[in-house]
Design a protein around this motif. Sequence first.
Motif, PDB file in Angstrom:
ATOM      1  N   GLU A 199      21.981 -53.862  15.789  1.00  0.00           N
ATOM      2  CA  GLU A 199      21.060 -53.425  16.834  1.00  0.00           C
ATOM      3  C   GLU A 199      19.603 -53.620  16.414  1.00  0.00           C
ATOM      4  N   SER A 200      18.779 -53.924  17.380  1.00  0.00           N
ATOM      5  CA  SER A 200      17.359 -54.107  17.169  1.00  0.00           C
ATOM      6  C   SER A 200      16.716 -52.803  16.672  1.00  0.00           C
ATOM      7  N   PRO A 201      15.682 -52.897  15.804  1.00  0.00           N
ATOM      8  CA  PRO A 201      14.956 -51.694  15.395  1.00  0.00           C
ATOM      9  C   PRO A 201      14.327 -50.945  16.568  1.00  0.00           C
ATOM     10  N   ALA A 202      14.157 -51.646  17.709  1.00  0.00           N
ATOM     11  CA  ALA A 202      13.586 -50.993  18.894  1.00  0.00           C
ATOM     12  C   ALA A 202      14.642 -50.355  19.781  1.00  0.00           C
ATOM     13  N   ASP A 203      15.911 -50.506  19.415  1.00  0.00           N
ATOM     14  CA  ASP A 203      16.992 -49.951  20.238  1.00  0.00           C
ATOM     15  C   ASP A 203      16.846 -48.435  20.374  1.00  0.00           C
ATOM     16  N   PHE A 204      17.108 -47.920  21.568  1.00  0.00           N
ATOM     17  CA  PHE A 204      16.994 -46.490  21.819  1.00  0.00           C
ATOM     18  C   PHE A 204      18.231 -45.708  21.395  1.00  0.00           C
ATOM     19  N   GLY A 205      19.300 -46.415  21.017  1.00  0.00           N
ATOM     20  CA  GLY A 205      20.503 -45.747  20.535  1.00  0.00           C
ATOM     21  C   GLY A 205      21.237 -44.955  21.591  1.00  0.00           C
ATOM     22  N   ARG A 206      21.265 -45.478  22.813  1.00  0.00           N
ATOM     23  CA  ARG A 206      21.896 -44.735  23.911  1.00  0.00           C
ATOM     24  C   ARG A 206      23.109 -45.442  24.492  1.00  0.00           C
ATOM     25  N   LYS A 207      23.643 -46.414  23.764  1.00  0.00           N
ATOM     26  CA  LYS A 207      24.793 -47.170  24.279  1.00  0.00           C
ATOM     27  C   LYS A 207      26.057 -46.333  24.174  1.00  0.00           C
TER      28      LYS A 207
END
Length: 207
Positions: A199-207
């Motif tokens: 995951e991208s470092p900018a991912d919000f982690g909401r998947k």
Amino acid sequence: MGKQKFYVVWKGRKRGIFSSWEECSASVKGYVDAQYMAFPSRELAEQAFRGRYADYRDGHARAAKLSRSGGDGPAPDSIAVDAACSGNPGPMEYRGVHIGAGREIFRQGPLKTGTNNIGEFLAIVHALAYLKNEKLDWPIYSDSVQAIRWVQGKQCKTKLPNTEESRAVFTLIARAQDWLRENSFANDIRKWKTEKWGESPADFGRK
């Protein structure tokens, strides 16, 4: 002489923004579970202080993992962008993170109604404007092929209806399209390789 840094302390003997490591250290050294991080400008430090330490910590951890992986990873001096949307369409926000430092550079939203691709489009343009203003030739990474195409074509071809609820998003779209038509840039816009890099470092982690 090193470049001026600003230190945000979310949790320590004294919370706040400090302009020297000595002041920051006095607040966090020996303090259990201290939360602090350095930023290159007061503007970014003030933005971070209004946010949550966890957002910056998580981005920094992802960036550190990438830097250790070696190989054909993303450029450390670059910006990763990502968007989060609850419902798609639904409440939407986006942000940009400096990959090498795992530091959030900008964040917008949440806006009442948008889509993931719109958020990615706006984030890419936001990153382009930021880099142009800072006179940096860093590349930008996005995991949205559609958004990258929209930026290349200087038009957000969304099918989202322009309604009262989505008015704020369409205002930003119009501003972004105007910026693209009025400005030139040499920054590469690259596809984030999730299958290789995670995951991208900018991912919000909401998947």
